[in-house]
Design an enzyme around this catalytic site. Structure first.
Site, PDB file in Angstrom:
ATOM      1  N   TYR A  15       2.228 -16.469  21.079  1.00 33.72           N
ATOM      2  CA  TYR A  15       2.024 -16.244  19.650  1.00 33.72           C
ATOM      3  C   TYR A  15       0.539 -16.303  19.297  1.00 33.72           C
ATOM      4  CZ  TYR A  15       2.206 -16.992  14.608  1.00 33.72           C
ATOM      5  OH  TYR A  15       2.009 -16.885  13.249  1.00 33.72           O
ATOM      6  N   TYR A  25       0.816 -10.244  13.900  1.00 41.55           N
ATOM      7  CA  TYR A  25       2.105  -9.610  13.634  1.00 41.55           C
ATOM      8  C   TYR A  25       2.051  -8.088  13.765  1.00 41.55           C
ATOM      9  CZ  TYR A  25       3.653 -14.160  11.968  1.00 41.55           C
ATOM     10  OH  TYR A  25       3.982 -15.487  11.898  1.00 41.55           O
ATOM     11  N   LYS A  61       5.996 -11.210   2.806  1.00 40.33           N
ATOM     12  CA  LYS A  61       6.560 -12.431   2.231  1.00 40.33           C
ATOM     13  C   LYS A  61       6.731 -12.322   0.721  1.00 40.33           C
ATOM     14  CE  LYS A  61       5.775 -13.805   6.431  1.00 40.33           C
ATOM     15  NZ  LYS A  61       6.793 -13.604   7.454  1.00 40.33           N
TER      16      LYS A  61
END
Length: 336
Positions: free
Chosen positions: A263, A289, A49
């Site tokens: 998730y 992730y 990010k």
């Protein structure tokens, strides 16, 4: 494409390393595996990010913002890094956390949740999974405006066209390192979540005429929906960067068979991948992730997708602070 024309802050002083993983490559008995260490990007504990925030924060500052509002899951790496960027720029930050797994938010939790408090989030609002997050962030922005603030909304993952420019930049960086090392890259693997990283890489490699294919390992969405979303985002990002041609739909490839039950929910393959990377190469992945993306990398190698002589690059998007919130999941069994 001409990224130099677009305002950008710089939170990392040099390109992140591109490293060969000899022990992992030998262990898997497949292609030569390399890693792009975007876990070493600047800001608090690093991660992908940061590249997106370089463009997003520049835009926020240009608009005179004094309060950043963003969203993510309860252990969001994006929320951590957005908060850290706001601190670095002297801005306030308010977080909207989506409880995608019922009962998963714990105010006293470790990992990123601890860092939200340590970094001084001005407000943390928790909403149930499935909430209209843009509407909820707009409500937070309206509240900030009523207090005399100038709010700036950053979407989840920083994954709009402006944020995804960060991964056009990364693609260009990889190609430069590839040239310097005389190392042709045959395939790139990355996590595919909010989509900015995956879409930006595709746009960057396509726009440079490199022919490097990218496969995204979905951590949440189904293949068809994710590929359609990424195609739209890749083209919006390309256009913003000044590309002359659209990205073909066939350049977008997603594998959704490593998500598991959902998730952030653990899988045996994710746990094995985390342990394997840690014990063979000393590299820390996260369970949400990069652990699932690495499970996808290993799964593709075991399927025989790559040739033994191929050079396969795994983009490490960070997230290791989340390890401390999932100790039982990442230490389960002994897979390595």
């Amino acid at each position: 494409m001409q990224l130099a024309r677009i305002p950008r802050r710089r939170y990392t002083s040099a390109p992140t390393p591109l490293e060969f993983l000899p022990r992992l490559s030998e262990h898997l008995g497949g292609p030569r595996v390399y890693v792009k260490r975007d876990d070493l990007l600047g800001l608090a504990s690093g991660g992908n990010k940061t590249r997106k925030l370089e463009f997003l924060m520049a835009d926020a500052l240009a608009q005179g913002a004094d309060t950043i509002i963003t969203t993510g899951a309860v252990q969001s790496n994006h929320a951590r890094l957005t908060l850290a960027a706001a601190v670095k720029e002297g801005l306030k930050c308010r977080l909207l956390l989506e409880e995608r797994v019922p009962g998963s938010y714990k105010p006293e939790a470790s990992g990123n949740n601890l860092l939200f408090r340590l970094l001084g989030a001005e407000q943390i609002r928790v909403v149930p999974g499935g909430t209209d997050l843009m509407q909820a962030m707009q409500e937070m922005a309206d509240q900030a405006g009523s207090e005399g603030r100038v709010p700036y909304i950053i979407p989840g993952g920083g994954s709009n066209a402006l944020g995804a420019l960060g991964y056009i930049s990364c693609a260009e960086e990889v190609l430069e390192q590839s040239f310097e090392k005389s190392l042709p890259i045959d395939h790139v693997i990355c996590a595919s979540g909010s989509g900015g990283t995956h879409a930006g890489l595709v746009a960057g490699f396509y726009g440079s005429h490199s022919g490097v294919p990218v496969t995204g390992i979905s951590v949440r969405a189904e293949k068809v929906d994710q590929e359609e979303k990424l195609h739209v985002l890749a083209n919006a990002t390309s256009k913003l960067a000044g590309a002359e041609h659209e990205v073909p739909r066939g350049m977008i490839t997603v594998r959704d068979d490593f998500v598991g039950p959902g998730y952030s929910l653990p899988t045996a393959e994710m746990t094995a991948a985390i342990q394997t990377f840690a014990r063979l190469e000393g590299i820390l992945l996260d369970p949400v992730y990069t652990g699932k993306a690495a499970a996808g990398l290993i799964g593709l190698i075991q399927e025989g997708v790559f040739e033994p002589q191929d050079n396969v690059l795994f983009v490490h998007t960070g997230g290791s602070p989340a390890l401390y919130a999932y100790p039982d999941e990442v230490l389960a069994g002994d897979h390595a």
